[in-house]
Design an enzyme around this catalytic site. Structure first.
Site, PDB file in Angstrom:
ATOM      1  N   CYS A   1       0.838  -1.207   0.000  1.00 37.25           N
ATOM      2  CA  CYS A   1       0.000   0.000   0.000  1.00 37.25           C
ATOM      3  C   CYS A   1       0.869   1.252   0.000  1.00 37.25           C
ATOM      4  O   CYS A   1       1.861   1.327   0.703  1.00 37.25           O
ATOM      5  CB  CYS A   1      -0.876  -0.035   1.256  1.00 37.25           C
ATOM      6  SG  CYS A   1      -1.733   1.494   1.632  1.00 37.25           S
TER       7      CYS A   1
ATOM      8  N   CYS B   1      -4.188   7.212  -1.502  1.00 37.41           N
ATOM      9  CA  CYS B   1      -5.506   7.187  -2.136  1.00 37.41           C
ATOM     10  C   CYS B   1      -6.634   7.553  -1.164  1.00 37.41           C
ATOM     11  O   CYS B   1      -7.683   8.029  -1.588  1.00 37.41           O
ATOM     12  CB  CYS B   1      -5.802   5.807  -2.701  1.00 37.41           C
ATOM     13  SG  CYS B   1      -4.362   4.803  -2.966  1.00 37.41           S
TER      14      CYS B   1
ATOM     15  N   THR C   1      -4.552   4.933   7.779  1.00 38.95           N
ATOM     16  CA  THR C   1      -3.532   4.610   6.779  1.00 38.95           C
ATOM     17  C   THR C   1      -2.728   5.846   6.389  1.00 38.95           C
ATOM     18  O   THR C   1      -3.304   6.864   6.007  1.00 38.95           O
ATOM     19  CB  THR C   1      -4.230   4.025   5.531  1.00 38.95           C
ATOM     20  OG1 THR C   1      -4.857   2.814   5.893  1.00 38.95           O
ATOM     21  CG2 THR C   1      -3.234   3.764   4.411  1.00 38.95           C
TER      22      THR C   1
ATOM     23  N   GLU D   1      -0.617   1.947   9.898  1.00 41.43           N
ATOM     24  CA  GLU D   1      -1.809   2.616  10.406  1.00 41.43           C
ATOM     25  C   GLU D   1      -1.589   3.181  11.821  1.00 41.43           C
ATOM     26  O   GLU D   1      -0.798   2.645  12.599  1.00 41.43           O
ATOM     27  CB  GLU D   1      -2.991   1.640  10.430  1.00 41.43           C
ATOM     28  CG  GLU D   1      -3.716   1.526   9.094  1.00 41.43           C
ATOM     29  CD  GLU D   1      -2.962   0.774   8.009  1.00 41.43           C
ATOM     30  OE1 GLU D   1      -2.045   0.013   8.345  1.00 41.43           O
ATOM     31  OE2 GLU D   1      -3.287   0.970   6.820  1.00 41.43           O
TER      32      GLU D   1
ATOM     33  N   HIS E   1     -13.258   4.479  -2.472  1.00 44.48           N
ATOM     34  CA  HIS E   1     -12.115   3.706  -1.969  1.00 44.48           C
ATOM     35  C   HIS E   1     -12.229   2.226  -2.363  1.00 44.48           C
ATOM     36  O   HIS E   1     -11.217   1.573  -2.598  1.00 44.48           O
ATOM     37  CB  HIS E   1     -11.967   3.876  -0.452  1.00 44.48           C
ATOM     38  CG  HIS E   1     -10.558   3.610   0.002  1.00 44.48           C
ATOM     39  ND1 HIS E   1      -9.466   4.248  -0.523  1.00 44.48           N
ATOM     40  CD2 HIS E   1     -10.053   2.734   0.904  1.00 44.48           C
ATOM     41  CE1 HIS E   1      -8.362   3.794   0.032  1.00 44.48           C
ATOM     42  NE2 HIS E   1      -8.685   2.870   0.904  1.00 44.48           N
TER      43      HIS E   1
ATOM     44  N   TYR F   1      -9.532  -1.064  -4.996  1.00 44.49           N
ATOM     45  CA  TYR F   1      -8.922  -2.345  -4.617  1.00 44.49           C
ATOM     46  C   TYR F   1      -8.683  -3.271  -5.800  1.00 44.49           C
ATOM     47  O   TYR F   1      -7.860  -4.170  -5.716  1.00 44.49           O
ATOM     48  CB  TYR F   1      -9.763  -3.004  -3.509  1.00 44.49           C
ATOM     49  CG  TYR F   1      -9.355  -2.504  -2.126  1.00 44.49           C
ATOM     50  CD1 TYR F   1      -9.286  -1.140  -1.863  1.00 44.49           C
ATOM     51  CD2 TYR F   1      -9.017  -3.386  -1.104  1.00 44.49           C
ATOM     52  CE1 TYR F   1      -8.895  -0.683  -0.630  1.00 44.49           C
ATOM     53  CE2 TYR F   1      -8.624  -2.930   0.145  1.00 44.49           C
ATOM     54  CZ  TYR F   1      -8.565  -1.575   0.380  1.00 44.49           C
ATOM     55  OH  TYR F   1      -8.162  -1.124   1.609  1.00 44.49           O
TER      56      TYR F   1
ATOM     57  N   CYS G   1      -4.909  -1.371  -6.722  1.00 44.69           N
ATOM     58  CA  CYS G   1      -3.705  -1.610  -5.901  1.00 44.69           C
ATOM     59  C   CYS G   1      -3.544  -3.083  -5.534  1.00 44.69           C
ATOM     60  O   CYS G   1      -2.440  -3.620  -5.590  1.00 44.69           O
ATOM     61  CB  CYS G   1      -3.726  -0.735  -4.656  1.00 44.69           C
ATOM     62  SG  CYS G   1      -4.951  -1.182  -3.414  1.00 44.69           S
TER      63      CYS G   1
ATOM     64  N   GLU H   1      -5.933  -6.734   5.960  1.00 37.70           N
ATOM     65  CA  GLU H   1      -6.185  -5.438   5.311  1.00 37.70           C
ATOM     66  C   GLU H   1      -7.098  -5.609   4.106  1.00 37.70           C
ATOM     67  O   GLU H   1      -7.981  -4.788   3.861  1.00 37.70           O
ATOM     68  CB  GLU H   1      -4.858  -4.793   4.902  1.00 37.70           C
ATOM     69  CG  GLU H   1      -4.933  -3.277   4.766  1.00 37.70           C
ATOM     70  CD  GLU H   1      -5.520  -2.829   3.448  1.00 37.70           C
ATOM     71  OE1 GLU H   1      -6.027  -1.704   3.384  1.00 37.70           O
ATOM     72  OE2 GLU H   1      -5.486  -3.606   2.468  1.00 37.70           O
TER      73      GLU H   1
HETATM   74 FE1  SF4 Z   1      -3.508   1.476   0.185  1.00 35.17          FE
HETATM   75 FE2  SF4 Z   1      -4.846   0.435  -1.843  1.00 35.17          FE
HETATM   76 FE3  SF4 Z   1      -6.126   1.850   0.058  1.00 35.17          FE
HETATM   77 FE4  SF4 Z   1      -4.470   3.039  -1.725  1.00 35.17          FE
HETATM   78  S1  SF4 Z   1      -6.408   1.991  -2.153  1.00 35.17           S
HETATM   79  S2  SF4 Z   1      -4.587   3.425   0.469  1.00 35.17           S
HETATM   80  S3  SF4 Z   1      -2.872   1.491  -1.954  1.00 35.17           S
HETATM   81  S4  SF4 Z   1      -5.074  -0.113   0.325  1.00 35.17           S
HETATM   82 FE    FE Z   2      -6.621   0.381   2.458  1.00 36.60          FE
END
Ligand code: SF4
Ligand code: FE
Length: 482
Positions: A98, A102, A189, A256, A291, A295, A298, A442
């Protein structure tokens, strides 16, 4: 725009109070527990200044017309939504974890449209304030921690019914010049290496909950803010060596914090919602959907690395030609690309909001993340299956380096003679890092737990319309009507 070096220098100028393992951290850019997370976030700056990646990493600000980092951009088209997903996959290919930035991007887009809606109905001026702050964020290329999740206390009780009112972040005092906040934000995060946090509500709010309907921007080092850094699987290995960490440069997931707000003053020009409970649910849905869209970017980018590591391990083990190994690698790829398809689909099916930015298809965005809570575990299971049990029993790096044991480890961990035994160990540690405890949890709970997605999927599923379709085809209810 800042580059990676300038980002690190900008963090050194901040003075957040961060505790980690009983110690107060003075410099996040050099501390061994946080530095890998800083490196990961720094990638969002480094790639933006690399001409090779500017198409994905930068955008044109709709406020100033200037070129800005995409992580501070308000989406202006469906193409922007798609570019975001592609950007996340590309960065994850490079970090294997990560890169945190984002969350702020999603919080800013959700706030942009929600402040517009509040102002339209209530005659407030939140949107104007927010846009002014956003321009400052874009100009200075800041990293923003999207601060939604409250500790939440007893999950069956609303904020105002909690035994301790601080279990949800709230306004304890309204003054002429601003508001005073108490409470906390959990699982934050990237907070330790962000410049500011963008606070927003975490749940639907009811009459009586007005004090908890707060959105605002707060510097991470504001007076009254304390961050407590979270532990991760095998994190102490960072203090002991390099190979054993598996991904020494970039760590595991986001780093975190539990961020405590003890009478934090926020001036009015940084307050973007204050008491408008009827907008909380849409605000949360919007942030969560943006958000969840991510996923399939990433996590798929990370999966590319894990699938590659697994295939390489099959080469090293001498099992690559076995048909069941090939089949499992195909399955891993299928699971990853399914998530990517969902992320692209929810972006292409996005639409323009009244505020003028672009928003994903909510149903499809929730499908991305629900798939992720299953597919990532299955990909990890298959990685373990192919790699072999030795990834869980490997000796210490120190013993590999020691004269008494190093040669013995090299001799007995050799497999396919085309490969070096130490490389095989390094690769095993990478697989262990990317497929274990913290990384899996996560993918289950980041961007919301599975039940949260199911609630939204039911809400968006248009079940009545589906019933009608079936009833029409089966020619139901005619007699009753007649
Ligand atoms: Fe992390 Fe993925 Fe969330 Fe971006 S979208 S903060 S890379 S877990
Ligand atoms: Fe996340």
């Amino acid at each position: 725009m800042m580059n990676g070096k300038q980002y690190r220098e900008s963090l050194k100028k901040l003075k957040p109070i961060i505790y980690c393992n009983g110690e107060k951290i003075e410099d996040v850019t050099t501390h061994p527990m946080i530095r890998p997370h800083v490196n990961s976030a720094a990638m969002t700056y480094e790639l933006a200044s690399d001409p090779l990646y500017q198409n994905l990493m930068t955008a044109r600000s709709h406020l100033t017309g200037k070129t800005i980092n995409r992580f501070t951009h308000i989406h202006q088209s469906k193409e922007d939504l798609v570019s975001k997903v592609k950007m996340l996959r590309m960065i994850a290919n490079k970090t294997g974890t990560c890169f945190q930035r984002c969350v702020g991007l999603d919080a800013m887009n959700a706030t942009f449209m929600t402040t517009y809606d509040i102002d339209k109905k209530c005659g407030t001026e939140y949107h104007k304030r927010f846009v002014k702050w956003l321009e400052y964020v874009q100009e200075n290329d800041l990293m923003i921690a999207g601060s939604m999740t409250d500790p939440k206390g007893n999950r069956s009780l609303k904020p105002s019914a909690q035994a301790d009112p601080d279990l949800f972040t709230r306004v304890v005092e309204k003054r002429d010049d601003g508001v005073v906040l108490c409470g906390a934000k959990a699982h934050q995060t990237g907070m330790a290496n962000s410049h500011e946090m963008l606070i927003l509500p975490t749940t639907n709010l009811l009459p009586g909950d007005e004090a908890w309907a707060i959105a605002c921007a707060v510097p991470v080092d504001a007076e009254g803010v304390t961050h407590i850094f979270g532990r991760q699987t095998n994190d102490q290995r960072r203090l002991q060596g390099h190979i054993d960490t598996g991904n020494a440069e970039y760590a595991i997931v986001g780093g975190e914090t539990l961020t405590v707000l003890d009478h934090v003053f926020v001036p009015w020009d940084r307050v973007f919602m204050c008491g408008e409970i009827e907008f909380a649910q849409d605000y949360v849905t919007r942030f969560a959907s943006y958000h969840r869209q991510n996923y399939g970017g990433c996590k798929v980018g990370n999966s590319d690395v894990l699938i590659g590591a697994t295939a390489l391990m099959a080469d090293m083990n001498g099992t690559a030609r076995a048909s069941h190994v090939k089949d499992k690698l195909i399955e891993m790829t299928h699971l990853a690309e399914t998530m990517y398809c969902c992320s692209l689909a929810c972006s292409y099916e996005g639409h323009r909001t009244e505020a003028g930015n672009y928003y994903v298809d909510t149903l499809l965005a929730n499908e991305v993340k629900l798939n992720c809570t299953r597919n990532i575990y299955e990909i990890a299971r298959l990685a373990h299956d192919i790699a072999g049990g030795f990834i869980a029993t490997l000796p210490y790096e120190k013993d590999l380096m020691a004269p008494e044991t190093g040669d013995l480890i090299r001799k007995f961990l050799a497999a396919n003679a085309e490969f070096d035994a130490v490389d095989r160990i390094k690769l095993a540690r990478l697989i262990e890092n990317m497929s274990g405890g913290t990384a899996l949890a996560e993918s289950m709970h980041g961007a919301g737990s599975p039940q949260a997605m199911k609630v939204m999927i039911l809400r968006e599923s248009n079940m009545d319309r589906k019933k009608e379709l079936a009833a029409d085809l089966a020619d139901l209810f005619c007699e009753k009507e007649a």
